[in-house]
Design a protein around this motif. Structure first.
Motif, PDB file in Angstrom:
ATOM      1  N   LEU A  31       0.951  -1.302   0.178  1.00  0.00           N
ATOM      2  CA  LEU A  31      -0.095  -0.070  -0.091  1.00  0.00           C
ATOM      3  C   LEU A  31       0.763   1.151  -0.047  1.00  0.00           C
ATOM      4  O   LEU A  31       1.855   1.500   0.806  1.00  0.00           O
ATOM      5  CB  LEU A  31      -0.973   0.038   1.095  1.00  0.00           C
ATOM      6  CG  LEU A  31      -1.605   1.263   1.559  1.00  0.00           C
ATOM      7  CD1 LEU A  31      -2.921   1.288   0.535  1.00  0.00           C
ATOM      8  CD2 LEU A  31      -2.399   1.044   2.962  1.00  0.00           C
ATOM      9  N   TYR A  32       0.676   1.858  -0.947  1.00  0.00           N
ATOM     10  CA  TYR A  32       1.486   3.296  -1.110  1.00  0.00           C
ATOM     11  C   TYR A  32       0.811   4.522  -0.526  1.00  0.00           C
ATOM     12  O   TYR A  32      -0.199   4.982  -1.094  1.00  0.00           O
ATOM     13  CB  TYR A  32       2.054   3.407  -2.341  1.00  0.00           C
ATOM     14  CG  TYR A  32       2.750   2.466  -2.890  1.00  0.00           C
ATOM     15  CD1 TYR A  32       4.129   2.165  -2.945  1.00  0.00           C
ATOM     16  CD2 TYR A  32       2.240   1.303  -3.688  1.00  0.00           C
ATOM     17  CE1 TYR A  32       4.901   1.134  -3.095  1.00  0.00           C
ATOM     18  CE2 TYR A  32       2.889   0.146  -4.398  1.00  0.00           C
ATOM     19  CZ  TYR A  32       4.232   0.181  -3.798  1.00  0.00           C
ATOM     20  OH  TYR A  32       4.950  -0.884  -4.358  1.00  0.00           O
ATOM     21  N   PHE A  33       1.505   5.363   0.241  1.00  0.00           N
ATOM     22  CA  PHE A  33       0.964   6.835   0.603  1.00  0.00           C
ATOM     23  C   PHE A  33       2.004   7.672  -0.206  1.00  0.00           C
ATOM     24  O   PHE A  33       3.289   7.704  -0.255  1.00  0.00           O
ATOM     25  CB  PHE A  33       1.020   6.768   1.886  1.00  0.00           C
ATOM     26  CG  PHE A  33       0.726   8.377   2.455  1.00  0.00           C
ATOM     27  CD1 PHE A  33      -0.772   8.871   2.441  1.00  0.00           C
ATOM     28  CD2 PHE A  33       1.623   9.583   2.738  1.00  0.00           C
ATOM     29  CE1 PHE A  33      -0.973  10.040   2.781  1.00  0.00           C
ATOM     30  CE2 PHE A  33       1.282  10.647   2.938  1.00  0.00           C
ATOM     31  CZ  PHE A  33      -0.184  11.014   3.122  1.00  0.00           C
ATOM     32  N   ILE A  34       1.296   8.563  -0.809  1.00  0.00           N
ATOM     33  CA  ILE A  34       2.058   9.563  -1.735  1.00  0.00           C
ATOM     34  C   ILE A  34       2.377  10.829  -0.860  1.00  0.00           C
ATOM     35  O   ILE A  34       1.235  11.569  -0.505  1.00  0.00           O
ATOM     36  CB  ILE A  34       1.369   9.697  -3.007  1.00  0.00           C
ATOM     37  CG1 ILE A  34       0.639   8.720  -3.692  1.00  0.00           C
ATOM     38  CG2 ILE A  34       1.886  10.933  -3.990  1.00  0.00           C
ATOM     39  CD1 ILE A  34      -0.303   8.661  -4.741  1.00  0.00           C
ATOM     40  N   GLU A  35       3.417  11.028  -0.637  1.00  0.00           N
ATOM     41  CA  GLU A  35       4.084  12.347   0.235  1.00  0.00           C
ATOM     42  C   GLU A  35       4.034  13.404  -0.823  1.00  0.00           C
ATOM     43  O   GLU A  35       3.539  14.593  -0.551  1.00  0.00           O
ATOM     44  CB  GLU A  35       5.328  11.870   0.847  1.00  0.00           C
ATOM     45  CG  GLU A  35       5.286  11.310   1.992  1.00  0.00           C
ATOM     46  CD  GLU A  35       6.359  11.431   2.906  1.00  0.00           C
ATOM     47  OE1 GLU A  35       7.485  11.880   2.399  1.00  0.00           O
ATOM     48  OE2 GLU A  35       6.383  11.314   3.935  1.00  0.00           O
TER      49      GLU A  35
ATOM     50  N   LYS B 296      -0.787  13.168  -0.331  1.00  0.00           N
ATOM     51  CA  LYS B 296      -1.889  12.823   0.553  1.00  0.00           C
ATOM     52  C   LYS B 296      -3.010  11.938   0.504  1.00  0.00           C
ATOM     53  O   LYS B 296      -3.987  11.887   0.839  1.00  0.00           O
ATOM     54  CB  LYS B 296      -2.543  14.206   1.129  1.00  0.00           C
ATOM     55  CG  LYS B 296      -1.590  15.219   1.501  1.00  0.00           C
ATOM     56  CD  LYS B 296      -2.204  16.368   2.183  1.00  0.00           C
ATOM     57  CE  LYS B 296      -1.084  17.405   2.732  1.00  0.00           C
ATOM     58  NZ  LYS B 296      -1.894  18.768   3.239  1.00  0.00           N
ATOM     59  N   ASN B 297      -2.719  11.135  -0.534  1.00  0.00           N
ATOM     60  CA  ASN B 297      -3.649   9.938  -0.951  1.00  0.00           C
ATOM     61  C   ASN B 297      -2.860   8.613  -1.163  1.00  0.00           C
ATOM     62  O   ASN B 297      -1.491   8.623  -1.114  1.00  0.00           O
ATOM     63  CB  ASN B 297      -4.292  10.285  -2.180  1.00  0.00           C
ATOM     64  CG  ASN B 297      -5.302  11.343  -2.412  1.00  0.00           C
ATOM     65  OD1 ASN B 297      -6.384  11.055  -1.507  1.00  0.00           O
ATOM     66  ND2 ASN B 297      -5.089  12.442  -2.824  1.00  0.00           N
ATOM     67  N   PHE B 298      -3.738   7.470  -1.268  1.00  0.00           N
ATOM     68  CA  PHE B 298      -3.092   6.424  -1.432  1.00  0.00           C
ATOM     69  C   PHE B 298      -3.111   5.604  -2.682  1.00  0.00           C
ATOM     70  O   PHE B 298      -4.126   5.888  -3.514  1.00  0.00           O
ATOM     71  CB  PHE B 298      -3.629   5.130  -0.357  1.00  0.00           C
ATOM     72  CG  PHE B 298      -3.613   5.926   1.086  1.00  0.00           C
ATOM     73  CD1 PHE B 298      -2.475   5.036   1.624  1.00  0.00           C
ATOM     74  CD2 PHE B 298      -4.395   6.504   1.670  1.00  0.00           C
ATOM     75  CE1 PHE B 298      -2.315   5.403   2.902  1.00  0.00           C
ATOM     76  CE2 PHE B 298      -4.065   6.962   3.030  1.00  0.00           C
ATOM     77  CZ  PHE B 298      -3.037   6.283   3.771  1.00  0.00           C
ATOM     78  N   ALA B 299      -2.208   4.900  -3.065  1.00  0.00           N
ATOM     79  CA  ALA B 299      -2.194   4.131  -4.257  1.00  0.00           C
ATOM     80  C   ALA B 299      -2.076   2.620  -4.235  1.00  0.00           C
ATOM     81  O   ALA B 299      -1.252   2.272  -3.261  1.00  0.00           O
ATOM     82  CB  ALA B 299      -1.130   4.706  -5.330  1.00  0.00           C
ATOM     83  N   VAL B 300      -2.940   1.859  -4.521  1.00  0.00           N
ATOM     84  CA  VAL B 300      -2.834   0.533  -4.376  1.00  0.00           C
ATOM     85  C   VAL B 300      -3.663  -0.243  -5.501  1.00  0.00           C
ATOM     86  O   VAL B 300      -4.651   0.363  -6.016  1.00  0.00           O
ATOM     87  CB  VAL B 300      -3.400   0.030  -3.255  1.00  0.00           C
ATOM     88  CG1 VAL B 300      -4.946   0.370  -3.076  1.00  0.00           C
ATOM     89  CG2 VAL B 300      -3.217  -1.587  -2.683  1.00  0.00           C
ATOM     90  N   SER B 301      -3.389  -1.288  -5.762  1.00  0.00           N
ATOM     91  CA  SER B 301      -4.140  -2.378  -6.708  1.00  0.00           C
ATOM     92  C   SER B 301      -5.177  -3.264  -5.737  1.00  0.00           C
ATOM     93  O   SER B 301      -4.651  -4.197  -5.305  1.00  0.00           O
ATOM     94  CB  SER B 301      -3.360  -3.280  -7.658  1.00  0.00           C
ATOM     95  OG  SER B 301      -4.190  -4.266  -8.098  1.00  0.00           O
ATOM     96  N   ILE B 302      -6.225  -2.680  -5.425  1.00  0.00           N
ATOM     97  CA  ILE B 302      -6.884  -2.943  -4.158  1.00  0.00           C
ATOM     98  C   ILE B 302      -7.493  -4.638  -4.274  1.00  0.00           C
ATOM     99  O   ILE B 302      -7.273  -5.340  -3.311  1.00  0.00           O
ATOM    100  CB  ILE B 302      -7.992  -2.114  -3.828  1.00  0.00           C
ATOM    101  CG1 ILE B 302      -8.715  -2.631  -2.498  1.00  0.00           C
ATOM    102  CG2 ILE B 302      -8.991  -2.308  -4.728  1.00  0.00           C
ATOM    103  CD1 ILE B 302      -7.643  -2.135  -1.446  1.00  0.00           C
TER     104      ILE B 302
ATOM    105  N   LEU C 235      -6.395   8.121 -10.648  1.00  0.00           N
ATOM    106  CA  LEU C 235      -5.262   8.929 -10.481  1.00  0.00           C
ATOM    107  C   LEU C 235      -5.139   9.468  -8.855  1.00  0.00           C
ATOM    108  O   LEU C 235      -6.002   9.457  -8.069  1.00  0.00           O
ATOM    109  CB  LEU C 235      -5.625  10.189 -11.196  1.00  0.00           C
ATOM    110  CG  LEU C 235      -5.454  10.114 -12.739  1.00  0.00           C
ATOM    111  CD1 LEU C 235      -6.002  11.321 -13.217  1.00  0.00           C
ATOM    112  CD2 LEU C 235      -4.176   9.808 -13.128  1.00  0.00           C
ATOM    113  N   SER C 236      -3.889   9.270  -8.525  1.00  0.00           N
ATOM    114  CA  SER C 236      -3.773   9.412  -6.791  1.00  0.00           C
ATOM    115  C   SER C 236      -2.495  10.441  -6.667  1.00  0.00           C
ATOM    116  O   SER C 236      -1.441  10.287  -7.283  1.00  0.00           O
ATOM    117  CB  SER C 236      -3.250   8.330  -6.372  1.00  0.00           C
ATOM    118  OG  SER C 236      -4.355   7.219  -6.170  1.00  0.00           O
ATOM    119  N   ALA C 237      -2.716  11.776  -6.168  1.00  0.00           N
ATOM    120  CA  ALA C 237      -1.805  12.510  -5.801  1.00  0.00           C
ATOM    121  C   ALA C 237      -1.638  12.664  -4.414  1.00  0.00           C
ATOM    122  O   ALA C 237      -1.817  11.978  -3.609  1.00  0.00           O
ATOM    123  CB  ALA C 237      -2.282  14.028  -6.294  1.00  0.00           C
TER     124      ALA C 237
END
Length: 187
Positions: free
Chosen positions: A47-51, A74-80, A70-72
């Protein structure tokens, strides 16, 4: 990690012990634009958090590259789907900008959830929030016009127009690039 814990606090308060244990397993990563975090048809174990930076989740359908999410900052990126099931998913995640990320491995997350009820609650709330976002996108694609979807994007994420190639914006909105050009010329 301050930004991460500020973002998390919008969902629930974590105990000092939970914060400490979580901080101990988060890994700070820095990658250039174009780096692939998750390859399509592979298992997403983090799980990635985008600083800082910007990611896109995408898939290939009939030879066409489709931007799914799209995730910028202060959001998370994941292949849920892959993250939860631990099975390969058609989606990949790539960086659209140089990015600084915090990475949490699924095994570490499960250990933390077993040990800390407040982290387990956080994950449940994050998944619920993600489901709401996904349902909203689904509803927008099915019930809103192309113009309304573009206006919503501009209202919620105005910087995407400068940061994301228009071809990716058009597939994200579920429209052709020609339709996107027509909409932009009218506004």
């Amino acid at each position: 990690m301050e930004t991460f814990f500020e973002t998390v606090s919008q969902f629930t308060n974590l105990s000092p012990e939970s914060k400490s244990d979580l901080a101990a397993v988060l890994k700070r990563l820095e990658y250039p634009k174009g780096h692939t975090l998750v390859r399509p048809d592979s298992v997403c174990k983090h799980l990635y958090f985008i600083e800082s930076g910007l990611t896109r989740t995408y898939y290939i359908k009939n030879g066409k590259d489709i931007t799914d999410w799209l995730s910028a900052e202060k959001n998370f990126a994941v292949s849920i789907i892959s993250f939860i099931t631990r099975k390969a998913d058609r989606r990949g995640i790539e960086l659209l900008e140089h990015s600084v990320l915090l990475s949490l491995h699924i095994d570490d997350l499960e250990d933390l959830c077993a040990k800390h009820h407040d982290i387990e609650r956080l994950m449940r709330l994050l998944v619920s929030f993600g489901l709401i976002q996904l349902q909203q996108k689904f509803d927008d694609l099915h019930f809103e016009t192309a113009l309304q979807r573009y206006k919503t994007l501009m209202a919620t994420n105005p910087t995407y127009i400068q940061r994301v190639p228009l071809g990716m914006i058009s597939t994200y909105l579920g429209i052709t690039q020609e339709t996107l050009s027509r909409i932009r010329s009218k506004i």
